[in-house]
Design an enzyme around this catalytic site. Structure first.
Site, PDB file in Angstrom:
ATOM      1  N   GLN A  38      10.923  -0.719  19.256  1.00 35.45           N
ATOM      2  CA  GLN A  38      11.030   0.725  19.428  1.00 35.45           C
ATOM      3  C   GLN A  38      10.974   1.466  18.097  1.00 35.45           C
ATOM      4  OE1 GLN A  38      14.448   0.710  22.669  1.00 35.45           O
ATOM      5  NE2 GLN A  38      13.084   2.452  22.898  1.00 35.45           N
ATOM      6  N   ASP A  42      11.955  -2.785  23.989  1.00 32.25           N
ATOM      7  CA  ASP A  42      12.345  -4.195  24.009  1.00 32.25           C
ATOM      8  C   ASP A  42      13.673  -4.460  24.711  1.00 32.25           C
ATOM      9  OD1 ASP A  42      13.765  -2.967  21.981  1.00 32.25           O
ATOM     10  OD2 ASP A  42      13.019  -4.252  20.378  1.00 32.25           O
TER      11      ASP A  42
END
Length: 496
Positions: free
Chosen positions: A91, A248
């Protein structure tokens, strides 16, 4: 895992691709959610200056091609039946694109800390940042990084037409579509997290407009198709559908079945995460608690992060010259009392609750009689106390945890999980097959995007194989030790 006989509607295979910092992992899953094959391609990180962390997005694409080439070589028939692809991604990274879709500079990664001063500027320009996005502005987020580029590389910023997160860029290279999901977008500081749409005010504070953003979708929704030439390269019968995918941690939650309100897990990996699924948006307040959208519709989550969890034990292993197994063998399987030594695990700064990338760690309380075993136990306890900080922050924002699943490499240590249970005062559950990771969760999202199945029927949790309960005789001693630990941060911060 789901094991019903496949119907024609679900028959086929599904692929999850996890774009991590250290590598691209591709996992091929069948209709019964059995992992048929997995392949990882390593990635390198460039650090041109202290605190900087960058990657060339084209390396992600080339690594993805190599991973799929490897799966095609080992499982050509199964890959030919591929129906859906899900993406999981690291991210917060900032990929800046020009008018022709070209990448204008290397991606500034999640652990790049150069944009410290831009955080306060962003919150000054956007006073409702914490209420709207649910998060404190941190250097790791995307918005401050883009502001840094505008300030220090204005000639590049002037050419920007789109800003996307890492997995959204990878989707663009594989499908031609500029789309991202809600969970990943939550980590940009540009999302109105409660309303699940881009915030014009947040974008304006960064010098951007809505036209620079990808379209948004839920992680379970269809979001493009694989380019036909790539489908032909890998012998696929048709061009598979892409799912919206997930950031994730959200992808990992999908893989664990943490999709219902109150589902919680603790990840004791290189960094540490404590996650709770919520049925509504709860801003994280001032404790560096993240409040993001989940990758499944109508769900959100809160999350606390410690930057050096298992990484702390790995560091201690390097310092002592002994492997982790040897170090842990010097300790009992369950704690008898807190170590007389304290350890602050701020080896890379700290996220929750301090939001401080510059503070550094250390041992306190060493004497002539201190043993290596006491220092090893202090490392384990320091990480547990850092998780306790996150737990306290969650409680102050209204989220109370009484039990959680525990995953990650550190969870394999009975001592460490016993310490965690007693320090946190919560029951911890060890899982069977709880280490599938983000790629497996992404494959589940791919299946839902293709078949339209109910999320709960696909995202089943793995079996719990053991429960670790807090030791009541240690609750008082660990409370006292935690109080001493809390004094470490201000003391360390005062050291120039």
């Amino acid at each position: 895992m789901a094991s019903d006989t496949p119907s024609n509607a679900t028959a086929g295979t599904y692929l999850g691709i996890d774009l991590g910092t250290s590598g691209i992992k591709a996992v091929l899953v069948d209709t019964n959610q059995k992992v048929l094959a997995a392949h990882t391609e390593k990635l390198d990180v460039s650090r041109p200056h202290p605190g900087w962390s960058e990657q060339d997005p084209e390396d992600w694409y080339e690594a993805t091609l190599r991973a799929l080439d490897a799966l095609h070589a080992s499982h050509p028939h199964e890959l030919a039946e591929l129906r859906g692809i899900g993406l999981s991604g690291q991210q917060h990274g900032a990929v800046l694109m020009g008018a022709q879709g070209e990448v204008l500079r290397p991606c500034l990664l999640w652990n790049d800390t150069r944009a410290e001063s831009e955080c306060s500027l962003f919150e000054h320009r956007f006073p409702l940042c914490r209420q709207i996005t649910g998060n404190i502005a941190m250097p790791g987020f995307t918005a401050p990084k883009v502001m840094w580029v505008a300030r220090h590389e204005p000639e590049i910023f002037a050419k920007v037409t789109h800003v996307v997160l890492p997995k959204a860029w990878l989707r663009f290279r594989l499908t031609g579509a500029l789309i991202d999901d809600m969970s990943d977008a939550s980590g940009s500081l540009w999302l109105d997290t409660g309303r699940r749409l881009w915030s014009d005010a947040a974008l304006e504070a960064s010098g951007l407009r809505l036209a620079a953003m990808p379209a948004l979708c839920e992680g379970t929704a269809p979001a493009g198709r694989l380019d036909a030439s790539l489908a032909a390269r890998w012998g696929m019968k048709g061009a598979p559908v892409f799912a919206g995918g997930a950031g994730d941690n959200a992808a990992g939650a999908v893989g664990l079945g943490a999709i219902h309100t109150g589902d919680a897990f603790l990840s004791l990996g290189t960094s540490g995460v404590i996650w709770v699924t919520t049925d509504s948006f709860h801003p994280g307040g001032n404790h560096a608690i993240h409040s993001f959208c989940h990758a499944v519709p109508d769900q959100w989550h809160q999350m606390g992060v410690t930057l050096s969890a298992a990484a702390s034990l790995a560091w201690w292993s390097r310092v002592t010259g002994l492997d982790e197994k040897t170090l842990l063998a010097e300790l009992p399987e369950a704690p008898l009392a807190p170590s007389p030594v304290l350890f602050a695990p701020y080896l890379s700064g700290e996220r929750t609750p301090h939001n401080d990338g510059t503070v550094r760690g250390g041992f306190v309380g060493l004497t002539q009689d201190t043993t290596r075993a006491q220092m090893t136990q202090a490392v384990l306890e320091g990480v547990a106390f850092s998780f306790r900080d996150a737990l306290e922050g969650l409680a102050e924002s209204g989220t109370v945890i009484t039990e959680a699943d525990v995953i990650g490499g550190g969870s394999r240590s009975p001592l460490w999980t016993a310490i965690l249970a007693s320090v946190l005062g919560v029951r911890l559950h060890r899982l069977a097959n709880g280490e599938q990771g983000g790629a497996f969760g992404a494959a589940r999202l791919a299946r839902i995007a293709v078949t339209g199945e109910d999320v709960a029927s696909v995202c089943l949790p793995p079996e719990r194989v053991a429960t670790i309960t807090p030791d009541e005789t240690l609750s008082g001693p660990y409370r006292a030790a935690y109080a001493r630990y809390r004094a470490l941060y201000p003391a360390l911060k005062s050291i120039p």
